[in-house]
Write a protein that holds these residues in place. Structure first.
Motif, mmCIF file in Angstrom:
data_model
loop_
_atom_site.group_PDB
_atom_site.id
_atom_site.type_symbol
_atom_site.label_atom_id
_atom_site.label_comp_id
_atom_site.label_asym_id
_atom_site.label_seq_id
_atom_site.Cartn_x
_atom_site.Cartn_y
_atom_site.Cartn_z
ATOM 1 N N HIS A 222 -69.018 -4.559 35.371
ATOM 2 C CA HIS A 222 -68.239 -3.961 36.444
ATOM 3 C C HIS A 222 -68.688 -4.597 37.761
ATOM 4 C CE1 HIS A 222 -67.207 -0.824 39.440
ATOM 5 N NE2 HIS A 222 -66.169 -0.610 38.649
ATOM 6 N N TYR B 134 -72.940 -1.196 35.551
ATOM 7 C CA TYR B 134 -72.346 -0.889 34.249
ATOM 8 C C TYR B 134 -71.665 -2.137 33.698
ATOM 9 C CZ TYR B 134 -73.208 3.925 35.580
ATOM 10 O OH TYR B 134 -73.829 5.085 35.981
ATOM 11 N N TYR C 83 -69.203 -3.499 29.976
ATOM 12 C CA TYR C 83 -68.342 -3.050 28.888
ATOM 13 C C TYR C 83 -68.447 -4.043 27.744
ATOM 14 C CZ TYR C 83 -66.953 -0.715 33.080
ATOM 15 O OH TYR C 83 -66.997 -0.024 34.270
ATOM 16 N N VAL D 102 -65.056 -0.356 21.595
ATOM 17 C CA VAL D 102 -65.549 -0.798 22.889
ATOM 18 C C VAL D 102 -66.550 0.242 23.376
ATOM 19 C CG1 VAL D 102 -63.716 0.353 24.205
ATOM 20 C CG2 VAL D 102 -64.839 -1.654 25.167
ATOM 21 N N VAL E 128 -69.221 1.544 26.822
ATOM 22 C CA VAL E 128 -69.736 1.418 28.183
ATOM 23 C C VAL E 128 -71.252 1.294 28.107
ATOM 24 C CG1 VAL E 128 -69.948 2.525 30.439
ATOM 25 C CG2 VAL E 128 -67.838 2.790 29.109
ATOM 26 N N TYR F 205 -57.384 0.264 30.390
ATOM 27 C CA TYR F 205 -58.303 1.374 30.640
ATOM 28 C C TYR F 205 -58.388 1.655 32.126
ATOM 29 C CZ TYR F 205 -60.139 0.469 25.917
ATOM 30 O OH TYR F 205 -60.281 0.276 24.557
ATOM 31 N N VAL G 283 -60.982 2.721 34.916
ATOM 32 C CA VAL G 283 -62.430 2.725 35.105
ATOM 33 C C VAL G 283 -62.765 3.854 36.071
ATOM 34 C CG1 VAL G 283 -64.435 1.404 35.852
ATOM 35 C CG2 VAL G 283 -62.534 0.238 34.696
ATOM 36 N N LEU H 110 -64.833 4.707 30.842
ATOM 37 C CA LEU H 110 -63.557 4.083 30.540
ATOM 38 C C LEU H 110 -62.627 5.129 29.942
ATOM 39 C CD1 LEU H 110 -64.415 0.660 28.810
ATOM 40 C CD2 LEU H 110 -63.646 1.016 31.168
#
Length: 406
Positions: A262, A267, A269, A278, A280, A332, A334, A341
């Protein structure tokens, strides 16, 4: 290297057949077309059709004039390309126009640009793996160096611009090469093989799939599908060597493939190829430790699908996941400053087997390289909602496995 890993890679359509004579020439032969950074011809040959009308948002934010687009392929695959594809795209409409090919670059399945914009780098995804440097101004191939392993499938340039990092899928190792002032590569300074932990379910050994630098520049992270692990290293920027400082394990059999941070830097992903999920991840800049959260839905339902790559918009509001098999892009929201997500929907990718996706630098366009349909789909990205709108007919590109818009 166990045969099971390569067999699986062929099964999901990602390993090119090895060719005899892996040594790569230092010279290049190019199509006699203008460099991709030059203004494109207004002719429609090789361009997306029909042309779409740009939104007000795109008109106000997008840079004017055509922008360069580089395309990766497999040269040894049936129907594959002849090297690195050259194209331009219109930042307002997404229209793509082909401009030529940089030949004499074998199986350039993944591409990366030097921070100064002067040199392009490609993996040579073969049994006798290598990495190649190409000078952007005149497309001259500056030479190739052995990656020290089999089937290198990803590479990135350290933010300092002095080191090239690459991941050898076939042998589960990460390589470091020095970059000199001209952009050319020196002899490898380190090669780290993922000897532990033990391979995950269904795997016979490590399979390094990605190697990137954290946004703060303090750590190098390597994602390994075979060991279900993300390794964190410190890079000695004088010696070009890696020192492991942390490991993060996914769920057994997840098969982690691709990690994206991000913009806030705290963070990231993680796309898990094997179990179609998936997650986080929280990142600690001080220690380099990654904490992997619970697995989440990819929006593909019960059918067979293999997540490929996840990207985040520059404003940090939305993320997109390429789903091979389901042939879709999951959108998604955020939330919580990057900590969460929320799946919004999926849209058809308008192609077969989206191997890789990338956003234009301003985040207004998304490019999807569709390996099995040999096309690149282009979508306009709504800044507020994150909704994707196909710009026109996908652009034809032989065995398209990477799209790098600048």
């Amino acid at each position: 290297m166990g045969s099971g890993g390569l067999s699986r890679r062929r099964f999901v359509g990602t390993l090119a057949a090895s060719a005899a004579g892996a040594a790569l020439p230092a010279a290049t032969a190019c199509d006699s077309a203008p460099a991709p950074a030059d203004p494109a011809d207004s002719a429609t040959s090789g361009a997306n059709t029909p042309e779409t009308r740009p939104s007000a948002q795109t008109e106000s934010r997008a840079p004017s004039g055509p922008r360069p687009l580089y395309l990766g392929t497999y040269t040894s695959a049936e129907g594959g390309g002849r090297g690195i594809g050259l194209a331009t795209y219109d930042p307002a409409t997404g229209r793509v126009t082909g401009t030529g090919t940089i030949t004499d670059v074998a199986d350039p399945s993944y591409l990366a640009l030097h921070p100064d914009g002067r040199t392009l780098y490609a993996v040579n995804e073969r049994e006798d793996g290598a990495v190649t440097a190409v000078r952007v101004a005149d497309r001259k191939v500056l030479g190739s160096r052995s990656s020290g392993g089999a089937a290198p499938c990803h590479l990135s340039v350290h933010p300092s611009g002095r080191w090239l990092l690459s991941a050898n899928y076939g042998t589960g190792s990460v390589a470091v090469h020095p970059i000199d002032a001209s952009g050319a590569l020196g002899e490898r300074t380190d090669l780290v093989t993922h000897a532990g932990p033990a391979p995950g379910p269904g795997q016979e050994g490590p399979h390094a799939h990605q190697c990137i630098t954290s946004p703060d520049g303090r750590h190098v992270l390597a994602v390994d599908l075979g060991t279900d692990t993300v390794y964190t290293y410190r890079l000695d920027e004088k010696a070009g060597t890696l020192d492991e400082v942390a490991r993060a394990r996914t769920e057994p059999g997840a098969g982690p493939r691709h990690l994206t941070f991000h913009p806030g830097g705290r963070y990231a992903y993680l796309a898990n190829e094997v179990d179609n999920s998936v997650a986080v991840c929280a990142y600690d800049p001080g220690t380099g430790r990654l904490t992997i959260g619970a697995e989440q839905d990819t929006g593909t339902g019960s059918g067979t699908s293999y997540p490929a790559q996840i990207v985040v918009t520059p404003n940090g509001r939305h993320a997109y996941l390429a789903n091979r098999g389901h042939n879709s892009l999951a959108r998604y929201a955020v939330e919580a400053k990057g900590a969460r997500l929320r799946l919004l929907d999926t849209v058809p990718v308008s192609g077969d087997f989206p191997r890789q996706i990338a956003l234009s630098p301003d985040g207004t366009l998304l490019f999807a390289a569709n390996q099995r349909s040999s096309t690149v789909s282009v979508f306009q990205v709504d800044e507020d909602s994150g909704e994707l709108r196909l710009t026109g007919e996908p652009f034809a590109s032989p065995v398209a496995v990477c799209a790098l818009p600048l």
